[in-house]
Design an enzyme around this catalytic site. Structure first.
Site, short mmCIF file in Angstrom:
data_model
loop_
_atom_site.label_atom_id
_atom_site.label_comp_id
_atom_site.label_asym_id
_atom_site.label_seq_id
_atom_site.Cartn_x
_atom_site.Cartn_y
_atom_site.Cartn_z
CG ASP A 248 -35.60 23.37 25.73
OD1 ASP A 248 -34.98 23.87 24.78
OD2 ASP A 248 -35.21 23.39 26.90
CE LYS A 270 -29.62 21.88 22.99
NZ LYS A 270 -28.64 21.38 22.04
CG MET A 383 -31.51 14.53 30.58
SD MET A 383 -30.41 15.79 29.89
CE MET A 383 -29.71 16.50 31.40
#
Length: 462
Positions: A248, A270, A383
């Site tokens: 990631d 991402k 997030m």
């Protein structure tokens, strides 16, 4: 790094030692383990050096050093234990083209000799650039105790067997063969001597040749919040075995450094509301390398079981018939709450904790706002930066107090970690200059702030 570590080829090459006292003897004990052609220049030589010369192990010239004594020497040691004479050796030997080390004089030396753990042909060199020789000796002692004396025997026999092992395909098959030999088969056979080790190698090769070709394997590994010291031992072992590492965007470079040098490193970044590698592309990459027989590590920041799309990747691996395992990691919530001296649950405050995401595949993620708005509720929100104002409105709409504490932890467990104490009322503003990955702790303030608030309340009561 002021000194670049190398292993110098000395077979049949000249080495000069100038001096005949204790320092020269100590250096010669080390050099005589090599295949170099050693010359000693000394007006007065220790009897030990005289004995080595008599045995033909070195050449002894019984006079002071002259120009030309170090011609064709790759390295030279000044071991007079006298500053003026050592400086003269440095000048003469350097003029002859040799690199010069002055024993116990780091600043004037052109190279240094590290502390050595000798399991010939396996050699471990330890250097601290003169900063901590005691530490170097401590590391050497630890390694001496950990590395079995049979290691050199296994390496020597393994070297002679490399040609025979080339019948195995390059890559994982050959590497697995050698891994089995050095970690299991070889150490078991070593006490019985050379012949037993060679027989064990033949049997092991036959066993690997009989093995059916199998597809590879995928480890779904949690890299933790960023600090390499928070990586689990199991995760480190997986990285050490990996042929391919698919990681990631948030995995720290220091953790990627732990992968084998030969491993293929693939970024599968991402970013919420930003450019991303699709999940379908990640799945396809894992499957493609796994079906080629590779050992794949799918490396995820934090813990793969928390907002890591683990189930989607497992389904893709199952459909492809690939074996897999999950290696959990320390999630950002644990690292963040530890950094503010709090716990996620506390008797008398909250008996449960929620792990929430600020957005999902459809946009901002809806939650049970009425339950979350109650006093004493605690949640770790991942997030959540871009969703902060939306969450603020939802919580207040359901009765949450504007003074509800929030803690923002940016870059948790990384060198750039920053902690911001906030409230629900000013949450979006507190996040305005946060650019790194951030976790929001709803219902928690840093311990110092929480204690200050408690003290103020007690003062009001009294």
């Amino acid at each position: 790094m002021n000194h670049f570590p190398i292993f110098l080829a000395l077979e049949n090459r000249r080495v000069l030692v100038a001096g005949g006292g204790d320092a020269a003897v100590a250096k010669l004990r080390l050099l005589l383990k090599t295949t170099a052609r050693i010359t000693v220049v000394a007006e007065d030589a220790d009897p030990v050096i005289e004995g080595w010369a008599a045995e033909g192990r070195l050449t002894l010239i019984r006079r002071a050093q002259d120009p030309g004594d170090a011609l064709c020497c790759v390295i030279a040691y000044a071991a007079h234990e006298d500053a003026a004479q050592d400086a003269r050796t440095l000048r003469l030997a350097a003029a002859d083209g040799a690199l010069v080390n002055i024993v116990d004089n780091l600043e004037a030396s052109q190279f240094i000799t590290p502390a050595i753990v000798d399991r010939d042909p396996v050699v471990v060199a330890i250097g601290t650039e003169g900063a901590a020789p005691v530490l170097a000796r401590r590391i050497k002692s630890d390694l001496e105790a950990r590395l079995p004396s049979s290691l050199g025997l296994l390496a020597r026999i393994g070297k002679t067997f490399r040609k025979a092992a080339e019948v195995l395909p390059m890559g994982a098959a050959r590497r697995n063969f050698w891994s089995d030999f050095y970690t299991q088969t070889g150490p078991r056979a070593a006490p019985q001597g050379d012949a037993a080790v060679r027989d064990a190698l033949d049997d092991l090769l036959a066993e690997h040749l009989r093995a059916e070709d199998r597809p590879g394997h995928v480890d779904l590994v949690g890299a933790g919040p960023g600090d390499p010291e928070l990586l689990t031992l199991k995760a480190r072992k997986a990285l050490d075995r990996a042929d391919v590492v698919i990681h990631d965007r948030l995995v720290a470079p220091e953790i990627l450094e732990l992968a084998r040098r030969e491993a293929t490193i693939i970024e599968a970044g991402k970013e919420g509301f930003g450019p991303s590698v699709t999940q379908e592309e990640i799945n396809a990459t894992m499957v493609a390398h796994g079906l080629k027989g590779a050992h794949v590590v799918r490396l995820k920041g934090g813990d793969p079981t928390i907002f890591g799309r683990l189930d989607e990747e497992i389904e893709a691996l199952n459909e492809a018939g690939l074996s897999w395992s999950v290696v959990p990691g320390i999630t950002a919530a644990s690292a963040s709450v530890a950094s503010i001296g709090q716990s996620l649950t506390k008797r008398g405050r909250n008996g449960s904790v929620r792990f929430l995401t600020g957005h999902d595949m459809k946009g901002f993620a809806d939650q049970e706002w009425a339950a979350l708005a109650k006093p004493g509720e605690v949640a770790a929100i991942y997030m959540g930066k871009k969703a902060a104002r939306w969450m603020q409105g939802r919580l207040m709409m359901h009765g949450a107090a504007p003074a509800t504490p929030f803690t923002i932890v940016e870059n948790a467990a990384r060198p750039g970690q920053r902690t911001i104490a906030a409230t629900l009322a000013n949450l979006p503003e507190a996040l305005a200059d946060v650019t790194g990955p951030a976790l929001l702790l709803h219902g928690l303030a840093p311990r110092a702030a929480a204690e200050a608030v408690t003290s103020e309340r007690l003062a009001d009561v009294l």
